[in-house]
Design a protein around this motif. Sequence first.
Motif, PDB file in Angstrom:
ATOM      1  N   LYS A 112      11.712 -11.957 -16.930  1.00 17.28           N
ATOM      2  CA  LYS A 112      10.868 -13.012 -16.375  1.00 17.28           C
ATOM      3  C   LYS A 112       9.469 -12.479 -16.077  1.00 17.28           C
ATOM      4  CE  LYS A 112      14.728 -15.455 -14.186  1.00 17.28           C
ATOM      5  NZ  LYS A 112      15.765 -14.575 -14.759  1.00 17.28           N
ATOM      6  N   PRO A 113       8.447 -13.341 -16.138  1.00 16.19           N
ATOM      7  CA  PRO A 113       7.067 -12.893 -15.892  1.00 16.19           C
ATOM      8  C   PRO A 113       6.878 -12.230 -14.535  1.00 16.19           C
ATOM      9  CG  PRO A 113       7.072 -15.093 -16.844  1.00 16.19           C
ATOM     10  CD  PRO A 113       8.508 -14.773 -16.517  1.00 16.19           C
ATOM     11  N   GLU A 114       7.624 -12.694 -13.526  1.00 17.27           N
ATOM     12  CA  GLU A 114       7.444 -12.153 -12.176  1.00 17.27           C
ATOM     13  C   GLU A 114       8.238 -10.874 -11.919  1.00 17.27           C
ATOM     14  OE1 GLU A 114      10.608 -15.456 -11.888  1.00 17.27           O
ATOM     15  OE2 GLU A 114       8.711 -15.071 -12.947  1.00 17.27           O
ATOM     16  N   ASP A 115       9.058 -10.450 -12.880  1.00 16.47           N
ATOM     17  CA  ASP A 115       9.839  -9.212 -12.713  1.00 16.47           C
ATOM     18  C   ASP A 115       8.918  -7.997 -12.660  1.00 16.47           C
ATOM     19  OD1 ASP A 115      12.204 -10.592 -12.763  1.00 16.47           O
ATOM     20  OD2 ASP A 115      12.662 -10.145 -14.875  1.00 16.47           O
ATOM     21  N   PRO A 116       9.270  -6.972 -11.854  1.00 18.73           N
ATOM     22  CA  PRO A 116       8.489  -5.724 -11.864  1.00 18.73           C
ATOM     23  C   PRO A 116       8.520  -5.097 -13.253  1.00 18.73           C
ATOM     24  CG  PRO A 116       9.958  -5.793  -9.965  1.00 18.73           C
ATOM     25  CD  PRO A 116      10.351  -6.929 -10.858  1.00 18.73           C
ATOM     26  N   ALA A 117       7.364  -4.643 -13.727  1.00 23.46           N
ATOM     27  CA  ALA A 117       7.272  -4.054 -15.065  1.00 23.46           C
ATOM     28  C   ALA A 117       6.983  -2.562 -15.025  1.00 23.46           C
ATOM     29  CB  ALA A 117       6.186  -4.757 -15.879  1.00 23.46           C
ATOM     30  N   VAL A 118       6.127  -2.145 -14.100  1.00 16.90           N
ATOM     31  CA  VAL A 118       5.689  -0.746 -14.096  1.00 16.90           C
ATOM     32  C   VAL A 118       5.387  -0.295 -12.674  1.00 16.90           C
ATOM     33  CG1 VAL A 118       3.277  -1.384 -14.521  1.00 16.90           C
ATOM     34  CG2 VAL A 118       4.054   0.900 -15.129  1.00 16.90           C
ATOM     35  N   ILE A 119       5.712   0.972 -12.397  1.00 16.05           N
ATOM     36  CA  ILE A 119       5.367   1.598 -11.122  1.00 16.05           C
ATOM     37  C   ILE A 119       4.425   2.761 -11.429  1.00 16.05           C
ATOM     38  CG2 ILE A 119       6.225   2.728  -9.030  1.00 16.05           C
ATOM     39  CD1 ILE A 119       9.004   1.592  -9.733  1.00 16.05           C
ATOM     40  N   MET A 120       3.259   2.759 -10.785  1.00 16.96           N
ATOM     41  CA  MET A 120       2.302   3.849 -10.979  1.00 16.96           C
ATOM     42  C   MET A 120       1.961   4.445  -9.621  1.00 16.96           C
ATOM     43  SD  MET A 120      -0.203   2.554 -14.014  1.00 16.96           S
ATOM     44  CE  MET A 120       0.338   2.754 -15.713  1.00 16.96           C
ATOM     45  N   PHE A 121       2.243   5.719  -9.467  1.00 13.01           N
ATOM     46  CA  PHE A 121       2.025   6.382  -8.187  1.00 13.01           C
ATOM     47  C   PHE A 121       0.580   6.842  -8.055  1.00 13.01           C
ATOM     48  CE2 PHE A 121       6.528   6.213  -8.143  1.00 13.01           C
ATOM     49  CZ  PHE A 121       6.901   6.315  -6.815  1.00 13.01           C
ATOM     50  N   THR A 122       0.042   6.696  -6.826  1.00 15.25           N
ATOM     51  CA  THR A 122      -1.325   7.120  -6.532  1.00 15.25           C
ATOM     52  C   THR A 122      -1.414   8.640  -6.571  1.00 15.25           C
ATOM     53  OG1 THR A 122      -0.887   7.271  -4.162  1.00 15.25           O
ATOM     54  CG2 THR A 122      -1.594   5.138  -5.013  1.00 15.25           C
ATOM     55  N   SER A 123      -2.633   9.149  -6.449  1.00 14.57           N
ATOM     56  CA  SER A 123      -2.849  10.595  -6.505  1.00 14.57           C
ATOM     57  C   SER A 123      -2.302  11.319  -5.287  1.00 14.57           C
ATOM     58  CB  SER A 123      -4.347  10.901  -6.641  1.00 14.57           C
ATOM     59  OG  SER A 123      -4.862  10.310  -7.793  1.00 14.57           O
ATOM     60  N   GLY A 124      -2.088  10.619  -4.174  1.00 13.26           N
ATOM     61  CA  GLY A 124      -1.544  11.268  -2.997  1.00 13.26           C
ATOM     62  C   GLY A 124      -2.509  12.248  -2.357  1.00 13.26           C
ATOM     63  N   THR A 125      -3.799  11.889  -2.289  1.00 14.50           N
ATOM     64  CA  THR A 125      -4.789  12.815  -1.747  1.00 14.50           C
ATOM     65  C   THR A 125      -4.763  12.869  -0.225  1.00 14.50           C
ATOM     66  OG1 THR A 125      -6.439  11.054  -1.780  1.00 14.50           O
ATOM     67  CG2 THR A 125      -6.331  12.492  -3.706  1.00 14.50           C
ATOM     68  N   THR A 126      -4.192  11.876   0.428  1.00 12.66           N
ATOM     69  CA  THR A 126      -4.170  11.870   1.890  1.00 12.66           C
ATOM     70  C   THR A 126      -2.749  11.838   2.419  1.00 12.66           C
ATOM     71  OG1 THR A 126      -4.286   9.440   1.917  1.00 12.66           O
ATOM     72  CG2 THR A 126      -6.366  10.650   1.995  1.00 12.66           C
ATOM     73  N   GLY A 127      -1.776  12.114   1.611  1.00 14.87           N
ATOM     74  CA  GLY A 127      -0.387  12.077   2.032  1.00 14.87           C
ATOM     75  C   GLY A 127       0.496  11.952   0.805  1.00 14.87           C
ATOM     76  N   LYS A 128       1.739  11.525   1.017  1.00 12.51           N
ATOM     77  CA  LYS A 128       2.644  11.363  -0.109  1.00 12.51           C
ATOM     78  C   LYS A 128       2.172  10.233  -1.022  1.00 12.51           C
ATOM     79  CE  LYS A 128       5.886  14.433   0.777  1.00 12.51           C
ATOM     80  NZ  LYS A 128       6.189  15.539  -0.154  1.00 12.51           N
ATOM     81  N   PRO A 129       2.322  10.380  -2.341  1.00 11.29           N
ATOM     82  CA  PRO A 129       1.900   9.321  -3.260  1.00 11.29           C
ATOM     83  C   PRO A 129       2.641   8.014  -2.999  1.00 11.29           C
ATOM     84  CG  PRO A 129       2.312  11.370  -4.453  1.00 11.29           C
ATOM     85  CD  PRO A 129       2.813  11.580  -3.050  1.00 11.29           C
ATOM     86  N   LYS A 130       1.944   6.892  -3.204  1.00 12.86           N
ATOM     87  CA  LYS A 130       2.530   5.568  -3.059  1.00 12.86           C
ATOM     88  C   LYS A 130       2.634   4.928  -4.436  1.00 12.86           C
ATOM     89  CE  LYS A 130      -0.681   4.093  -0.202  1.00 12.86           C
ATOM     90  NZ  LYS A 130      -1.522   5.279   0.022  1.00 12.86           N
ATOM     91  N   GLY A 131       3.759   4.260  -4.696  1.00  9.53           N
ATOM     92  CA  GLY A 131       3.984   3.672  -6.009  1.00  9.53           C
ATOM     93  C   GLY A 131       3.552   2.223  -6.073  1.00  9.53           C
ATOM     94  N   ALA A 132       2.384   1.954  -6.655  1.00  6.77           N
ATOM     95  CA  ALA A 132       1.934   0.574  -6.838  1.00  6.77           C
ATOM     96  C   ALA A 132       2.678  -0.024  -8.028  1.00  6.77           C
ATOM     97  CB  ALA A 132       0.428   0.548  -7.091  1.00  6.77           C
ATOM     98  N   TYR A 133       3.298  -1.201  -7.842  1.00 10.70           N
ATOM     99  CA  TYR A 133       4.034  -1.792  -8.962  1.00 10.70           C
ATOM    100  C   TYR A 133       3.470  -3.153  -9.351  1.00 10.70           C
ATOM    101  CZ  TYR A 133       7.030  -4.445  -5.606  1.00 10.70           C
ATOM    102  OH  TYR A 133       7.511  -5.272  -4.621  1.00 10.70           O
ATOM    103  N   LEU A 134       3.488  -3.392 -10.660  1.00  9.94           N
ATOM    104  CA  LEU A 134       2.917  -4.589 -11.253  1.00  9.94           C
ATOM    105  C   LEU A 134       4.018  -5.389 -11.939  1.00  9.94           C
ATOM    106  CD1 LEU A 134      -0.128  -2.914 -13.084  1.00  9.94           C
ATOM    107  CD2 LEU A 134      -0.041  -3.714 -10.717  1.00  9.94           C
ATOM    108  N   SER A 135       3.831  -6.692 -12.005  1.00 11.28           N
ATOM    109  CA  SER A 135       4.774  -7.559 -12.712  1.00 11.28           C
ATOM    110  C   SER A 135       4.401  -7.637 -14.181  1.00 11.28           C
ATOM    111  CB  SER A 135       4.756  -8.961 -12.101  1.00 11.28           C
ATOM    112  OG  SER A 135       3.505  -9.592 -12.365  1.00 11.28           O
ATOM    113  N   HIS A 136       5.284  -8.223 -14.975  1.00 12.49           N
ATOM    114  CA  HIS A 136       4.983  -8.434 -16.396  1.00 12.49           C
ATOM    115  C   HIS A 136       3.777  -9.358 -16.553  1.00 12.49           C
ATOM    116  CE1 HIS A 136       8.467  -6.489 -18.332  1.00 12.49           C
ATOM    117  NE2 HIS A 136       9.080  -6.783 -17.210  1.00 12.49           N
ATOM    118  N   PHE A 137       3.677 -10.352 -15.699  1.00 12.20           N
ATOM    119  CA  PHE A 137       2.549 -11.285 -15.764  1.00 12.20           C
ATOM    120  C   PHE A 137       1.243 -10.547 -15.486  1.00 12.20           C
ATOM    121  CE2 PHE A 137      -0.461 -14.389 -14.203  1.00 12.20           C
ATOM    122  CZ  PHE A 137      -0.288 -15.449 -15.069  1.00 12.20           C
TER     123      PHE A 137
END
Length: 541
Positions: A112-137
Amino acid sequence: SNNLFNFNQGLKHGDVVGVWSTNSYNWVQIQYACFRLGLILSTVNPGYQVDELDYLLRRAQIKALFMPGADSKHNVVNKFQTVLTDVLIKDSQTDFTSNDGVLDQTLVDGVKPEDPAVIMFTSGTTGKPKGAYLSHFTAAYDVDLGDKTFCNPLPFFHAFGGMLGNLGMCGVPFKNVIPNFFYNVKLVVNAINKHQCTYLIGTPTMIIDILDYLETNNIKLDSLKGINTGGSSMPINVAHRVHKIIPTCTDVRVAYGATEAGELLSRGHNQMIGYWRDEKNTRAAIDSSNWYKSGDLATMDEHGYIKIVGRTKEMIIRGGENIYPREVEELLHKHPDILDAYVHHRTGEEVCAWIQPKDPNKKPTEAEIREFCKQRITYFKVPQYVLFVDKFPLTPAGKVKKFVMREQSCRILGDLATMNEQGYIKIIGRTKEMIIRGGENIYPREVEELLHKHPDILDAYVCGVPDDRLGEEVCAWIQPKDPNKKLTEAEIREFCKQRITYFKVPRYVLFVDSFPLTPAGKVKKFVMREQSCRILGLNEK
């Protein structure tokens, strides 16, 4: 996609699949296969070592990890073979183009368009990396449609290269040229000419590097019509320089992304859903009305045009006056002898400028730089400190790491400390103890803190010892918890190799019962160095 599904070993819709690799065409095949089957792709920085990889695999709950095989050329970048035992590993060099062409359509229909498609983790320059996730849409919405031949040297584990660069083929006939495993200016320029690329995507730092290479080597890029840049701000003078050195390149665009300008709020279909399995940081970044707090400083004119002027966390407050680093950087780029320049704040909120001269043999003086600025901007914005450099510390995506600039400035100017984005300082060692190995700076405390994590080490200290070839080498003094269960030097080095960059790994390891101490109980590292040289047969310098 069918081939991937046939050996999926129990993978199902919604499972997370990781790709831990440098750029390759197989990377793109895996990306498309995951999207088509409803698997969530999690990109992994190919430079990650065991501790970083362990965190990401557990945080993202990765069920399968694609990585280079034992004989892959990608292994020049990293030692990829050490992974978690409970992770299913597939070889990302497998040829997924050879399949029977039959696919269960219900698998595709279930995405479905609203399903999570990809998780991309930040560089973690100020702490542990955070995984920003985007939908297929969101992924499809970000696609820049157009019949082009793109040269894409950006790392695929970042959104700019992996999403905008790779997904353009979804809508129209589109050629995506991958010039390198990791960025190399010569390979990029050669690829553009060989494949007659019409568009180039890259960070501003890459664009400046490419322009300098073209000018130095008198090379033309006659096929290039446009450049899409992003990741950080690009001075207007660089855009003018593009047109001067590449006359055919008349379309220069600066992309605005979620990681780049009072605070600008945004909302739309191209926005991330949130941070993967991280409700606290998601709430901090996106409010209840779904407005994303960018962290960017921006102004809007009477026609509604927005201008990004800097980052809220980078803004310098000096004597109550607000200073936007980008404004000073834009001015410095106008100096005829400056190739590139970045500005950050130092202890006490003073302005510090890092400058890369066009000609290393003809660099301006600090006084000349300050006088140039005094004549053009208000006095409190003029850099108090000016450092001339050959290059800037960059992330794998080519963004300048200003927190590293601050750390190095503190060291060069007499402080050995780190400063976070809120301006708090952490002492990380003494300037006299810092080890310089082959031009690389090594802070003993970082290595010592790692060694203290070893289950069989009671205490450990690190010092530098002379080396004829590299200047200095790292020597570790280790006190085992159990003297009868002494570790080997090879075990200590292997423990470090898996967790820190290679040049920080101790070359020499000495096992001791005690350390030389002052009456106050502090370790006398100058005595450690003297005794190490005697034990190892080195000449003290």
